[in-house]
Design an enzyme around this catalytic site. Structure first.
Site, mmCIF file in Angstrom:
data_model
loop_
_atom_site.group_PDB
_atom_site.id
_atom_site.type_symbol
_atom_site.label_atom_id
_atom_site.label_comp_id
_atom_site.label_asym_id
_atom_site.label_seq_id
_atom_site.Cartn_x
_atom_site.Cartn_y
_atom_site.Cartn_z
ATOM 1 N N GLU A 59 0.803 -1.215 0.000
ATOM 2 C CA GLU A 59 0.000 0.000 0.000
ATOM 3 C C GLU A 59 0.838 1.268 0.000
ATOM 4 O O GLU A 59 0.484 2.253 -0.649
ATOM 5 C CB GLU A 59 -0.964 0.009 1.196
ATOM 6 C CG GLU A 59 -2.167 -0.889 1.033
ATOM 7 C CD GLU A 59 -1.912 -2.357 1.337
ATOM 8 O OE1 GLU A 59 -0.761 -2.721 1.677
ATOM 9 O OE2 GLU A 59 -2.859 -3.156 1.232
ATOM 10 N N PHE B 137 -5.779 -0.942 6.060
ATOM 11 C CA PHE B 137 -4.398 -0.780 5.614
ATOM 12 C C PHE B 137 -3.994 0.653 5.292
ATOM 13 O O PHE B 137 -2.881 1.063 5.575
ATOM 14 C CB PHE B 137 -4.139 -1.649 4.380
ATOM 15 C CG PHE B 137 -4.357 -3.110 4.602
ATOM 16 C CD1 PHE B 137 -3.883 -3.737 5.743
ATOM 17 C CD2 PHE B 137 -5.051 -3.861 3.677
ATOM 18 C CE1 PHE B 137 -4.094 -5.086 5.953
ATOM 19 C CE2 PHE B 137 -5.262 -5.216 3.871
ATOM 20 C CZ PHE B 137 -4.790 -5.830 5.013
#
Length: 126
Positions: free
Chosen positions: A56, A81
């Site tokens: 991410e 996330f």
């Protein structure tokens, strides 16, 4: 009467609609396109879809690069996330230069006791 669809399906379908109208739109995902429904966009615009894998932080930085090049990136992942893992990248690469990046999260809260809730606790619980 209007057909009811899930929020994530609506998001995926809206990305396709926006992509048809604007060739500068690119979509990034963190190996979750079947859950975030960005696979709709990937199927129609494979040259403008980027699966960044389970990374991410990199996805957010890549989105910033696209934005600084004139593209309009939509970066998607699970809600658990993005805020924790990507804080520095969002702050330094997107917010401070004021870039036009769309950060979209799905699956907030305990949608699935076996996956998301357990993942959420593992990221926040000592």
């Amino acid at each position: 009467m209007a057909q009811e669809i899930s929020t994530r399906d609506a998001y995926g379908l809206k990305l396709v609609e926006l992509g048809r109208k604007n060739p500068d739109i690119v979509v990034l995902d963190a190996d979750l396109s079947k859950s975030t429904m960005t696979h709709f966009f990937a199927r129609e615009f494979p040259d403008r879809f980027f699966d960044c894998g389970i990374a991410e932080q990199n996805m957010v930085t890549i989105a910033a690069g696209f934005a600084s090049s004139g593209k309009i990136p939509f970066a998607s992942t699970f809600a658990v996330f993005l805020p924790g893992r990507c804080f520095d990248q969002v702050r330094m690469s997107i917010a401070q230069p004021g870039l036009n990046v769309k950060l979209v999260t799905t699956h907030a809260a305990s949608v699935s006791a076996k996956t998301v809730f357990r993942t959420s606790l593992s990221k926040t619980w000592p």
